[in-house]
Write an enzyme that holds these catalytic residues in place. Structure first.
Site, PDB file in Angstrom:
ATOM      1  N   LYS A  52      23.129  27.811 -29.144  1.00 37.03           N
ATOM      2  CA  LYS A  52      21.986  26.123 -28.072  1.00 37.03           C
ATOM      3  C   LYS A  52      21.912  25.406 -28.933  1.00 37.03           C
ATOM      4  CE  LYS A  52      19.018  28.669 -27.053  1.00 37.03           C
ATOM      5  NZ  LYS A  52      18.565  30.033 -25.491  1.00 37.03           N
ATOM      6  N   TYR A 278      -3.289   7.461 -43.269  1.00 41.06           N
ATOM      7  CA  TYR A 278      -3.946   7.021 -41.600  1.00 41.06           C
ATOM      8  C   TYR A 278      -5.126   7.842 -40.974  1.00 41.06           C
ATOM      9  CZ  TYR A 278       0.410   4.522 -40.587  1.00 41.06           C
ATOM     10  OH  TYR A 278       1.611   3.903 -40.956  1.00 41.06           O
TER      11      TYR A 278
HETATM   12  C1  LIG Z   1      18.469  31.500 -26.235  1.00 37.38           C
HETATM   13  C2  LIG Z   1      19.190  32.377 -25.484  1.00 37.38           C
HETATM   14  C3  LIG Z   1      19.324  33.292 -26.037  1.00 37.38           C
HETATM   15  C4  LIG Z   1      18.903  33.613 -27.552  1.00 37.38           C
HETATM   16  O1  LIG Z   1      17.746  33.684 -27.987  1.00 37.38           O
HETATM   17  P1  LIG Z   1      16.354  34.200 -29.577  1.00 37.38           P
HETATM   18  O2  LIG Z   1      15.717  34.223 -28.808  1.00 37.38           O
HETATM   19  O3  LIG Z   1      17.501  33.094 -30.095  1.00 37.38           O
HETATM   20  O4  LIG Z   1      17.671  35.314 -30.047  1.00 37.38           O
HETATM   21  C5  LIG Z   1      19.406  35.128 -25.367  1.00 37.38           C
HETATM   22  N1  LIG Z   1      19.868  34.444 -24.345  1.00 37.38           N
HETATM   23  C6  LIG Z   1      19.872  33.270 -23.460  1.00 37.38           C
HETATM   24  C7  LIG Z   1      19.894  33.301 -22.235  1.00 37.38           C
HETATM   25  C8  LIG Z   1      19.037  32.548 -24.217  1.00 37.38           C
HETATM   26  O5  LIG Z   1      18.659  31.301 -23.500  1.00 37.38           O
END
Ligand SMILES: *Cc1c(COP(=O)(O)O)cnc(C)c1O
Length: 385
Positions: A52, A278
């Site tokens: 994702k 800054y």
């Molecule tokens: C993001 C996500 C994962 C993966 O999580 P990690 O901590 O990156 O391994 C797995 N299941 C769901 C439902 C997620 O949203």
């Protein structure tokens, strides 16, 4: 003048690229991590490579084929857009949408792209069934139960009602039943409680005749630190990027996939008393040599690292001076004898040292996930072996 080509290991000239700041994404490291995790969980347990948010900024269309060639069975993304992008990139394997579909009419687009949605309500299950009937093809989906994350999912009590409906609905195929761990990296007792509550739902499903449904619960932390949560399928994201959120056993060698690099574009010698950046929050207490790097918060260097961050120059950790600006940071290179054009590593190895996304996260008071996702579009990703 020729565009900047990246380091010698990158693939040829890139049209229109001039600024010497880029991220390298190693497909070899990703492949090795997928194989290592697959070996850890063992053959009966399937693996969903979670990609994702464009693979946490690494490039999902680059890594999805690598994942599938290296033993991943399916791909997980969050949104319909992310799933469609992978279909357009030629990915044929199942792609599960872990996020929400809203409004429910969007299930039409989900099925058109042959994506596998998650369902969290009876209403959504009804809607999906109605669309599947119109299309004339059963719709595969995963049912999500909330056992303690408090984000998306049916309560275990409501799950029975939806499972009973799905069992009698020919236009629906329950490909998966899942839940998400809230604290697999920090709270074993709560993880055990979530597992227990989830297993009660899986038993309910088996009693209703769902014998081919993949039951899954484990993210990276669960898959690595709590073997009992692996069940039929694991869903690692961050671990496959080589930044596991928990300690790893020697049997799980994971390598960072992303390196973030830039070059010195300006160097100066300043007298004692000179202020840098800054707000004049840093002042030289002696004569110093200062390098300016073309990378700033618009690229994803968090401003919150003030006074903490280090970068690698000549294999040495050199402090970032003053506050991070939008497009540049300044670094102490006193006594190194470096000049413009010298390569600098923000994340990755140089000489005998290495700086990880996890270190940037600790300097910024966040997690490596946010560091990766924060590396902005302005930073070109270069695929390396
Ligand atoms: C993001 C996500 C994962 C993966 O999580 P990690 O901590 O990156 O391994 C797995 N299941 C769901 C439902 C997620 O949203």
């Amino acid at each position: 003048m020729a565009p900047f080509l990246g380091s010698s290991s990158t693939i040829g000239p890139v049209a229109g690229r001039f600024r010497p700041t880029w991220a390298e994404v190693s497909v070899g490291a990703y492949a090795a991590n997928v194989r290592a995790l697959k070996a850890l969980v063992g053959p009966p347990t399937r693996l969903m490579a979670v990609l994702k948010a464009d693979a946490y900024g690494h490039g999902a269309s680059t890594l999805a084929p690598v994942a599938l060639q290296s033993g991943a069975d399916l791909i997980g993304v969050s949104s319909i857009e992310e799933g469609v992008a992978l279909r357009e990139a030629g990915i044929k394997a199942p792609i599960v949408l872990l996020g929400s579909v809203f409004p429910l009419e969007n299930f039409v687009s989900v099925l058109e792209a042959r994506l596998t949605p998650s369902v969290f309500s009876l209403e959504a299950a009804h809607h999906l069934a109605a669309i599947a009937q119109v299309i004339g093809q059963p719709a595969s989906f995963h049912l999500k139960v909330d056992t303690g994350m408090g984000r998306l999912g049916l309560s275990p009590q409501r799950a029975r009602e939806v499972l009973a409906y799905v069992a009698g609905e020919k236009s629906l195929r329950l490909a998966g039943l899942y839940s998400h761990l809230a604290s697999a990296d920090s709270d074993p007792d709560f993880t055990t409680r979530q597992l227990r509550d989830f297993l009660a739902v899986t038993e309910m499903a088996r009693a209703l005749g769902f014998n081919d449904t993949a039951c899954h619960l484990a993210n990276s932390a669960g898959a690595i630190a709590h073997a009992e949560t692996r069940l039929d399928l694991v869903r690692p994201g961050i671990a496959l990027l080589g930044a596991p959120p928990v300690a790893t056993p020697p049997s799980l060698p994971l390598q960072p996939v992303l390196s973030w690099k830039t070059h010195i574009v300006f160097r100066k010698r300043v007298p004692a008393g000179t202020s840098i950046s800054y707000g004049r929050k840093f002042r030289a207490d002696k004569e110093m040599e200062i390098a300016t790097l073309p990378v700033g918060y618009a690229d994803g260097v968090p401003r919150a690292v003030f006074n903490k961050a280090r970068v690698l120059i000549r294999g040495l950790r050199r402090p970032v001076l003053g506050v991070v600006t939008m497009d540049h940071i300044m670094v102490d290179v006193t006594g190194l004898g470096v000049d413009v054009g010298e390569e600098v590593v923000l994340i990755g190895k140089q000489g005998g040292d290495e700086i990880t996304a996890g270190e940037w996260a600790s300097w910024a008071g966040t997690i490596s996930y946010e560091i990766f996702c924060g590396i902005s579009k302005r930073v070109p990703r270069t695929v390396v072996s």
